[in-house]
Design a protein around this motif. Structure first.
Motif, PDB file in Angstrom:
ATOM      1  N   TYR A 198      -2.356  -2.419  10.811  1.00 55.11           N
ATOM      2  CA  TYR A 198      -2.416  -1.123  10.363  1.00 55.11           C
ATOM      3  C   TYR A 198      -3.555  -0.481  10.909  1.00 55.11           C
ATOM      4  O   TYR A 198      -3.689   0.479  11.350  1.00 55.11           O
ATOM      5  CB  TYR A 198      -3.046  -0.951   8.562  1.00 55.11           C
ATOM      6  N   ASP A 199      -4.432  -1.232  11.808  1.00 49.93           N
ATOM      7  CA  ASP A 199      -5.607  -0.680  12.206  1.00 49.93           C
ATOM      8  C   ASP A 199      -5.430  -0.357  13.633  1.00 49.93           C
ATOM      9  O   ASP A 199      -6.133  -0.060  14.572  1.00 49.93           O
ATOM     10  CB  ASP A 199      -6.862  -1.472  12.157  1.00 49.93           C
ATOM     11  N   SER A 219       3.010   8.463   4.025  1.00 47.48           N
ATOM     12  CA  SER A 219       2.678   7.078   4.296  1.00 47.48           C
ATOM     13  C   SER A 219       3.518   6.516   2.769  1.00 47.48           C
ATOM     14  O   SER A 219       3.585   6.986   1.909  1.00 47.48           O
ATOM     15  CB  SER A 219       1.316   6.647   3.823  1.00 47.48           C
ATOM     16  N   GLU A 251      -6.490  -1.317   0.086  1.00 49.80           N
ATOM     17  CA  GLU A 251      -6.930  -0.148   1.016  1.00 49.80           C
ATOM     18  C   GLU A 251      -5.812   0.805   1.653  1.00 49.80           C
ATOM     19  O   GLU A 251      -6.240   1.927   2.043  1.00 49.80           O
ATOM     20  CB  GLU A 251      -7.679  -0.689   2.172  1.00 49.80           C
ATOM     21  N   LYS A 252      -4.721   0.217   1.197  1.00 50.14           N
ATOM     22  CA  LYS A 252      -3.533   1.020   1.769  1.00 50.14           C
ATOM     23  C   LYS A 252      -3.413   2.403   1.133  1.00 50.14           C
ATOM     24  O   LYS A 252      -3.037   3.293   1.764  1.00 50.14           O
ATOM     25  CB  LYS A 252      -2.154   0.302   1.599  1.00 50.14           C
ATOM     26  N   TYR A 268      -5.726   4.295  -0.012  1.00 53.68           N
ATOM     27  CA  TYR A 268      -6.878   5.195   0.610  1.00 53.68           C
ATOM     28  C   TYR A 268      -6.548   5.454   2.005  1.00 53.68           C
ATOM     29  O   TYR A 268      -7.243   6.479   2.161  1.00 53.68           O
ATOM     30  CB  TYR A 268      -8.277   4.361   0.248  1.00 53.68           C
ATOM     31  N   TYR A 269      -6.246   4.722   2.816  1.00 52.21           N
ATOM     32  CA  TYR A 269      -5.918   4.922   4.020  1.00 52.21           C
ATOM     33  C   TYR A 269      -4.903   6.165   4.086  1.00 52.21           C
ATOM     34  O   TYR A 269      -4.998   7.029   4.989  1.00 52.21           O
ATOM     35  CB  TYR A 269      -5.231   3.865   4.896  1.00 52.21           C
ATOM     36  N   LEU A 308      -7.026   9.231   3.415  1.00 48.80           N
ATOM     37  CA  LEU A 308      -7.800   9.588   4.749  1.00 48.80           C
ATOM     38  C   LEU A 308      -6.956   9.914   5.765  1.00 48.80           C
ATOM     39  O   LEU A 308      -7.456  10.774   6.423  1.00 48.80           O
ATOM     40  CB  LEU A 308      -8.494   8.268   4.723  1.00 48.80           C
ATOM     41  N   TYR A 309      -5.800   9.498   5.864  1.00 44.67           N
ATOM     42  CA  TYR A 309      -4.865  10.179   6.961  1.00 44.67           C
ATOM     43  C   TYR A 309      -4.175  11.314   6.786  1.00 44.67           C
ATOM     44  O   TYR A 309      -3.543  12.187   7.385  1.00 44.67           O
ATOM     45  CB  TYR A 309      -3.748   9.366   7.145  1.00 44.67           C
ATOM     46  N   ARG A 312      -9.277  13.522  -0.367  1.00 50.26           N
ATOM     47  CA  ARG A 312     -10.145  13.122   0.747  1.00 50.26           C
ATOM     48  C   ARG A 312     -11.641  13.007   0.287  1.00 50.26           C
ATOM     49  O   ARG A 312     -12.317  12.018   0.626  1.00 50.26           O
ATOM     50  CB  ARG A 312     -10.162  13.900   1.909  1.00 50.26           C
TER      51      ARG A 312
END
Length: 166
Positions: free
Chosen positions: A31-32, A45, A60-61, A63-64, A67-68, A143
């Motif tokens: 993912y990173d 997503s 974390e998925k 939240y990513y 954030l994206y 966000r």
């Protein structure tokens, strides 16, 4: 998934013509390691959570995705989106059919979320852009809320709790 396994395999087979996904030729990156242009050129997503059944757990998925600045479809345990909203986050039920979140039978939930994905993916790029602009307040809200929390602590505590319940 019992007797539904054939339907699941058929559904997987039905998307073979769309694989590999453009930008992901070759080994799937972590993912990173996903190229930034793919993240920036994406509206959605699709999140497959660590646990599909059992305790609600947010890795974390989720939240990513926020954030994206993405819309998201979340495939996790029943009532996960409801719980996420109880934490103050906003979801996109007015854009994505989120009724799958209420379904307890795992196979039926999988079929319902697949239908939601299929419906979303039929939206034209122009309409997606319009929806994105119209919903920037929700994207900004999520966000800003993430900025007020310690994601590492929440993910760690959630994982410990989920493992103890399993």
């Amino acid at each position: 998934f019992g007797d539904n396994i054939k339907y699941i395999k058929d559904a997987c087979e039905s998307i073979n013509t769309q694989i590999p996904i453009i930008g992901f030729d070759g080994p799937l990156p972590n993912y990173d390691e996903v190229p930034e242009y793919i993240i920036n050129d994406t509206y959605l997503s699709i999140i497959t959570e660590t646990y599909y059944q059992g305790p609600i757990y947010f890795s974390e998925k989720i939240y990513y995705a926020m954030l994206y600045n993405h819309f998201f479809i979340y495939l996790g345990p029943t009532n996960s989106l409801k719980y996420l909203r109880s934490l103050g986050f906003k979801t996109f039920g007015h854009i994505v059919d989120e009724s799958y979140d209420d379904i307890y039978d795992p196979a039926e939930r999988l079929f319902a979320v697949t239908k939601s994905m299929d419906e979303f993916l039929r939206i034209s790029i122009d309409d997606l852009h319009r929806l994105y602009v119209e919903n920037i307040d929700i994207i900004d809200h999520n966000r800003k809320l993430i900025a007020t929390i310690d994601i590492n602590q929440i993910v760690t505590e959630s994982l410990i709790k989920a493992k103890s319940i399993r």
